[in-house]
Design an enzyme around this catalytic site. Structure first.
Site: not given
Ligand code: ZN
Length: 225
Positions: A83, A103, A129, A179
């Site tokens: 990531c 995830h 809300e 994903h």
């Molecule tokens: Zn991911």
């Protein structure tokens, strides 16, 4: 409220909480936090609920063009989270202090409601809300969250995630079809708060659909009766 917890310890604690919510199961997902000394990030492909502080990377925070390791984990077999370039998008484009990748099944299903074939699209939510927990959003506002198509490798999302961040300046989240979701904030507290509110809203939309209740704002329903 001040918190003196060292950030590597805090990342491990938060990942255990996120694991309990189903956000980081199967080694996916995670959180990265930026501080004065650099950017803290988990390794790739590890069980996020069992990480120890010494497993966390510290990367240079003043060079967002590439990942530069200041301090690596003790285990030489570890590598930086896939990531990383996606977290860097939010640091670079929004000056984020923390980014969460979830995830969550609710993020996945909510994206599917609006992009059934996994195509790029937009999630729309109105009148709830919990929208008030999102930056600059009121409960009566119409919330629009971009959805990007998934790719075979996490790092291949970098360009489309970057474009969505630019195109949707009002929100701090991008859904990835099939994903999960990326959510960020000015610091880890805001990122966590917004991630919790988004997860609630995603679930509300999915459960509404399941119960046959309207999920789209009135204006959308009028257009598509
Ligand atoms: Zn991911």
């Amino acid at each position: 409220m001040t918190d003196a917890t060292p950030l590597p310890d805090l990342i491990c604690e938060l990942c255990r909480l996120f694991y309990g919510l189903g956000w980081v199961s199967g080694t996916g997902g995670g959180i990265s936090i930026r501080a004065a000394e650099g950017i803290y990030m988990a390794p790739s492909g590890v069980q996020k609920e069992r990480m120890k502080p010494e497993d966390i990377y510290l990367l240079r925070g003043d060079n967002l063009d590439q990942a530069v390791v200041l301090q690596a984990p003790r285990d030489p077999g570890l590598k930086i989270s896939e990531c990383q370039p996606l977290f860097y998008n939010a640091f670079r484009q929004r000056d984020a202090g923390a980014v969460i990748h979830s995830h969550s099944i609710w993020a996945l299903l909510a994206a599917r409601l609006f992009s059934p074939q996994g195509e790029p699209g937009e999630l729309v939510c109105q009148g709830l809300e919990m929208q008030k927990g999102l930056r600059g959003t009121g409960s009566l506002d119409t919330l629009r969250v971009p959805i990007i198509a998934n790719t075979a490798r996490e790092s291949q999302l970098t360009a489309s995630l970057s474009a969505a961040i630019d195109a949707y300046a009002k929100v701090d989240a991008v859904l990835v079809a099939g994903h999960g979701v990326y959510i960020w904030g000015t610091d880890w507290v805001q990122a966590k708060t917004q991630a919790e509110c988004y997860d609630y809203l995603f679930r509300a939309l999915v459960e509404s659909q399941r119960m046959g209740l309207p999920i789209a704002p009135r204006t959308q329903l009028e257009k598509h009766p």
